[in-house]
Design an enzyme around this catalytic site. Structure first.
Site, PDB file in Angstrom:
ATOM      1  N   LYS A  85       9.158 -54.572 -71.465  1.00 23.99           N
ATOM      2  CA  LYS A  85      10.199 -54.014 -70.588  1.00 23.99           C
ATOM      3  C   LYS A  85      10.796 -52.753 -71.219  1.00 23.99           C
ATOM      4  O   LYS A  85      11.009 -51.746 -70.556  1.00 23.99           O
ATOM      5  CB  LYS A  85      11.300 -55.060 -70.344  1.00 23.99           C
ATOM      6  CG  LYS A  85      10.828 -56.188 -69.441  1.00 23.99           C
ATOM      7  CD  LYS A  85      11.756 -57.390 -69.450  1.00 23.99           C
ATOM      8  CE  LYS A  85      11.098 -58.542 -68.701  1.00 23.99           C
ATOM      9  NZ  LYS A  85      11.719 -59.839 -68.888  1.00 23.99           N
TER      10      LYS A  85
ATOM     11  N   GLN B  45      17.069 -62.904 -70.739  1.00 24.19           N
ATOM     12  CA  GLN B  45      15.678 -63.334 -70.932  1.00 24.19           C
ATOM     13  C   GLN B  45      15.622 -64.846 -71.134  1.00 24.19           C
ATOM     14  O   GLN B  45      16.311 -65.391 -71.988  1.00 24.19           O
ATOM     15  CB  GLN B  45      15.084 -62.601 -72.154  1.00 24.19           C
ATOM     16  CG  GLN B  45      13.629 -62.895 -72.408  1.00 24.19           C
ATOM     17  CD  GLN B  45      12.701 -62.288 -71.354  1.00 24.19           C
ATOM     18  OE1 GLN B  45      12.869 -61.132 -70.952  1.00 24.19           O
ATOM     19  NE2 GLN B  45      11.739 -63.062 -70.894  1.00 24.19           N
TER      20      GLN B  45
ATOM     21  N   ASP C 113      17.150 -59.742 -61.958  1.00 19.19           N
ATOM     22  CA  ASP C 113      16.144 -60.809 -61.919  1.00 19.19           C
ATOM     23  C   ASP C 113      16.297 -61.653 -60.646  1.00 19.19           C
ATOM     24  O   ASP C 113      15.430 -62.449 -60.320  1.00 19.19           O
ATOM     25  CB  ASP C 113      16.298 -61.733 -63.143  1.00 19.19           C
ATOM     26  CG  ASP C 113      15.216 -61.492 -64.178  1.00 19.19           C
ATOM     27  OD1 ASP C 113      14.188 -60.873 -63.828  1.00 19.19           O
ATOM     28  OD2 ASP C 113      15.392 -61.926 -65.334  1.00 19.19           O
TER      29      ASP C 113
END
Ligand code: NAD
Length: 279
Positions: free
Chosen positions: A48, A92, A115
């Site tokens: 990322k 994450q 997300d």
């Protein structure tokens, strides 16, 4: 059989992302929170970061020790929510078991939740309203669109019911007028169901699990799985590609299928977050 080349589609979309960034009039910024403890997360975050750096998106990683308390984690999320220079926040996963990940997702400002895991965004998705879409399912929808695969009226079988892949995938296919069956580890007679699928999305984390005899002739087969063969660097999907490719109408490879789309979907969500906050 048509190979669905996610890598190529992602490269094409990347060009569009570059154009969009030029027109944006500012630089979006993504904050990634990593809690120590999962080695694979380091790799995902590196990917990322690299993409953000290549595109000129600001990327900051916040690294928390593995014994961090829930309160400390939430405090960081609140700080990033309040920080106007941060457009997008990503926690994450996985995080250590002593932490409540659902509460943490819920704490993320829905307008920064790139997300799409906060209850607000999942709720909006279920209601068919505009929302941040979970990156992997969103990337899969882009692939289906790119290859002109229509969803309306099709029987779509999603195998796996995780909050990050299976469930949002099913919702997106439903919103696109597919007829959806969700299968999971307790499903009986799985292959009887998969054999009726026009479109099958497999996200279980079990190497080469779906074989040619489990799919219908000319089915669209989307393989989300990422499984490392122990003792090697070889990655395989949840679909037995070699047998399934002989029967499928369309199929994604692993690697080079769904994976590259997930990251480009994230970049598009980060831009969307910037736009949302600067309109
Ligand atoms: P998860 O472990 O959270 O969920 C797995 C799901 O599969 C569960 O709902 C479980 O019920 C179901 N399942 C397990 N065994 C089954 C079986 N034998 N039959 C039917 N259902 C079964 O996993 P996840 O986070 O959704 O990830 C799934 C896979 O996708 C993993 O390999 C993961 O690495 C991969 N993944 C890839 C990307 C990408 O960008 N390509 C992104 C996320 C996850």
């Amino acid at each position: 059989m048509i190979l669905i080349e996610g890598k190529k589609v992602a490269e094409k979309r990347r060009e569009k992302v570059i154009e969009k960034l030029k027109e944006l009039g500012g630089i979006p910024s993504l904050a990634v929170i990593r809690v120590e403890g999962d080695p694979a997360s380091e790799i995902y975050i590196r990917i990322k970061r690299k993409m953000c750096e290549e595109l000129g998106i600001n990327f900051t990683e916040y690294h928390l020790e593995k014994d961090v308390t829930q309160e400390e984690l939430l405090n960081l999320i609140h700080k990033l929510n309040d920080d106007k220079s941060v457009n997008a926040i990503l926690l994450q996963s996985p995080i250590p078991y002593h932490l409540d990940i659902m509460e943490a997702f819920e704490a993320i400002n829905p307008d920064k939740d790139v997300d799409g895991f906060s209850p607000v965004n999942t709720g909006r998705l279920v209601q068919g309203q505009p929302s941040f879409k979970a990156c992997t399912p969103y990337g899969i929808m882009m692939l289906l669109e790119e290859y002109g695969i229509s969803i309306e009226g099709k029987h779509c079988v999603v195998i796996g019911r995780s909050n990050i892949v299976g469930k949002p995938m099913a919702e997106l296919l439903l919103n696109a007028n597919g007829t959806i069956t969700i299968c999971h580890s307790k499903t009986k007679n799985l292959s009887e169901i998969t054999k009726t699928a026009d479109i099958i999305v497999v996200a279980i984390g079990s190497p080469n699990f779906i074989t040619a005899d489990m799919i219908k002739e000319d089915a669209v087969v989307i393989d989300v799985g990422i499984n490392r063969i122990p003792g090697t660097n070889k990655i395989v999907g949840d679909v037995d590609f070699e047998s399934a490719k002989e029967k499928a109408g369309y199929i994604t490879p692993v690697p080079g299928g769904v994976g590259p789309m997930t990251i480009i979907a994230l970049m598009e969500n980060v831009i969307k977050a910037y736009e949302l906050q600067n309109k």
